[in-house]
Design a protein around this motif. Structure first.
Motif, mmCIF file in Angstrom:
data_model
loop_
_atom_site.group_PDB
_atom_site.id
_atom_site.type_symbol
_atom_site.label_atom_id
_atom_site.label_comp_id
_atom_site.label_asym_id
_atom_site.label_seq_id
_atom_site.Cartn_x
_atom_site.Cartn_y
_atom_site.Cartn_z
ATOM 1 N N ALA A 11 29.171 37.950 36.547
ATOM 2 C CA ALA A 11 30.185 38.288 37.682
ATOM 3 C C ALA A 11 29.439 37.405 38.718
ATOM 4 C CB ALA A 11 30.436 39.531 37.793
ATOM 5 N N SER A 66 33.600 43.564 39.949
ATOM 6 C CA SER A 66 33.458 42.415 39.456
ATOM 7 C C SER A 66 32.381 42.365 38.347
ATOM 8 C CB SER A 66 33.330 41.165 40.307
ATOM 9 O OG SER A 66 34.364 40.944 41.023
ATOM 10 N N GLY A 96 39.386 34.767 38.571
ATOM 11 C CA GLY A 96 39.510 35.694 39.822
ATOM 12 C C GLY A 96 40.599 36.764 39.420
ATOM 13 N N SER A 150 41.227 40.646 46.346
ATOM 14 C CA SER A 150 40.314 40.212 47.471
ATOM 15 C C SER A 150 40.660 40.574 48.585
ATOM 16 C CB SER A 150 40.061 38.638 47.524
ATOM 17 O OG SER A 150 41.773 37.916 47.597
ATOM 18 N N VAL A 189 33.501 36.707 35.899
ATOM 19 C CA VAL A 189 34.538 37.432 36.575
ATOM 20 C C VAL A 189 34.211 37.262 38.339
ATOM 21 C CG1 VAL A 189 35.295 39.766 36.916
ATOM 22 C CG2 VAL A 189 34.469 39.179 34.748
ATOM 23 N N THR A 190 35.367 37.126 38.920
ATOM 24 C CA THR A 190 35.210 36.933 40.349
ATOM 25 C C THR A 190 36.275 37.721 41.144
ATOM 26 O OG1 THR A 190 36.437 34.949 40.388
ATOM 27 C CG2 THR A 190 34.467 34.648 39.972
ATOM 28 N N PRO A 191 36.243 37.950 42.484
ATOM 29 C CA PRO A 191 37.532 38.349 42.945
ATOM 30 C C PRO A 191 38.675 37.143 42.969
ATOM 31 C CG PRO A 191 35.481 38.698 44.309
ATOM 32 C CD PRO A 191 35.184 38.074 43.090
ATOM 33 N N THR A 192 39.732 37.499 43.325
ATOM 34 C CA THR A 192 40.814 36.688 43.324
ATOM 35 C C THR A 192 40.557 35.239 44.349
ATOM 36 O OG1 THR A 192 42.231 37.696 44.722
ATOM 37 C CG2 THR A 192 42.480 37.842 42.444
ATOM 38 N N VAL A 232 39.960 40.471 40.339
ATOM 39 C CA VAL A 232 39.597 41.664 41.307
ATOM 40 C C VAL A 232 40.289 41.428 42.886
ATOM 41 C CG1 VAL A 232 37.936 43.057 42.662
ATOM 42 C CG2 VAL A 232 37.590 42.043 40.074
ATOM 43 N N ASP A 277 38.464 49.365 36.528
ATOM 44 C CA ASP A 277 37.449 48.439 35.816
ATOM 45 C C ASP A 277 38.105 48.521 34.476
ATOM 46 O OD1 ASP A 277 35.373 49.990 33.625
ATOM 47 O OD2 ASP A 277 35.617 51.027 35.676
ATOM 48 N N ALA A 308 34.901 45.448 45.497
ATOM 49 C CA ALA A 308 35.248 44.168 44.939
ATOM 50 C C ALA A 308 33.995 43.686 43.957
ATOM 51 C CB ALA A 308 35.860 43.126 45.687
#
Length: 329
Positions: free
Chosen positions: A4, A322, A261, A265, A301-304, A263, A274, A318
């Motif tokens: 992440a 992630s 993306g 933002s 995995v990242t935030p949007t 999660v 999760d 966030a």
């Protein structure tokens, strides 16, 4: 192993806030931390100002309409460079002893061309020679920036440069407004779009790092991006169309990275679990016919999108979400 990371920006308006942001990414994203960006501190800390601070051999100044190329660096350009150096001092101090992979971010050549003006006004995008010069100066500056980061954080054995191109879709689809606001700049042909991105990707690769291209804008031409040789594609999963899904699947099949993306933002009334986010990625892989066991090591995995518009509490959540989803996967 799925990892992440963050897209780049975080909330904060002070030097102390920047130190907190560094601690957040080091503690919350231990497998793939990144150099934080805090655009809330003003235009010199924003995406364009940050990239101009890195760009080599070009001067700029801040005008009422925004950043403009000039013969000599203005006070705001010098402030942007000074602020970047101070931020990297903080990263260097707090990341002492860190070993592993690290990521930094820089605005891409087309986003710069769409947001920076020529010396006599109007966007660099309007002039073929000016946009070429800006892209080449950016490529040279990124190599210098990477060398500086390597000197500062000696334990990093794998550097990633995320090339942010939120304006690429607008450039490709003739949606960037002219200075008057009544017209739109002509679309740039795909071969030139690809060439300028390739210069930056090649500079990153030649410097011994990996280049990822990121955009959370809809209609980003991901097949064109994939053709530049970028080793990673990073997008808001909700912004990907059917053809884009094929491009991301092909990237994963070929051993390249897909940063998804998923999660949110910005703050929501209730955070998604999760488990729900993990299931979404698994469904996406299943839809593409990809094996999570083999594709998982190339997933991130990242935030949007960036977290600059979130509250500090949501940004921290966030980051944690992630990391948890990555562990679940």
């Amino acid at each position: 192993m799925t990892t992440a990371t963050g897209v780049g920006s975080l909330p904060g308006t002070t030097a102390a806030g920047y130190a907190e942001a560094v601690r957040l990414v080091l503690d919350g994203l231990p497998d793939l931390p990144h150099v934080p960006e805090l655009p809330g501190r003003g235009v010199t800390a924003g995406m364009t100002g940050r990239a101009l601070a890195i760009t080599d051999g070009l001067a700029a100044d801040l005008q009422p309409a925004g950043w403009r190329l000039t013969d000599a660096s203005g006070v705001d350009h010098r402030r942007a460079r000074s602020l970047l150096a101070q931020d990297l001092d903080a990263v260097e101090e707090l990341a002492q002893g860190y070993e592993g992979t690290f990521k930094t971010q820089v605005a891409g050549p087309w986003t710069l061309a769409a947001t920076v003006e020529k010396p006599r006004g109007d966007k660099v995008l309007s002039d073929h020679g000016a946009r070429r010069d800006l892209a080449q100066a950016l490529a040279e500056g990124v190599a210098v920036h990477l060398a500086d980061l390597r000197r500062r954080i000696v334990g990093v054995d794998r550097w990633i440069v995320q090339v942010d191109e939120p304006a690429l879709a607008a450039v490709a689809n003739a949606q960037v407004p002219t200075a008057s606001g009544f017209g739109r700049h002509r679309r740039v042909d795909p071969p030139e779009l690809s060439e300028h991105l390739e210069w930056v990707v090649e500079a990153v690769t030649a410097a011994g790092a990996e280049a990822w291209v990121h955009s959370c804008a809809p209609q980003t031409p991901w097949s064109l991006v994939a053709g530049t040789g970028a080793s990673g594609l990073s997008a808001d999963l909700d912004m990907l169309g059917p053809a884009d899904l094929d491009t991301f699947a092909e990237a994963l099949d070929s051993g390249r990275t897909a940063a998804l993306g998923i999660v949110p933002s910005t703050d929501l009334a209730a955070a998604p679990s999760d488990a729900r986010l993990t299931e979404r990625v698994q469904r996406w892989l299943d839809m593409l016919g990809l094996d999570p066991q083999t594709s998982g090591e190339h997933l991130v995995v990242t935030p949007t999108c960036g977290l600059a518009g979130a509250t500090p509490a949501w940004a921290a959540l966030a980051v944690r979400l992630s990391a948890t989803v990555a562990r679940n996967l």
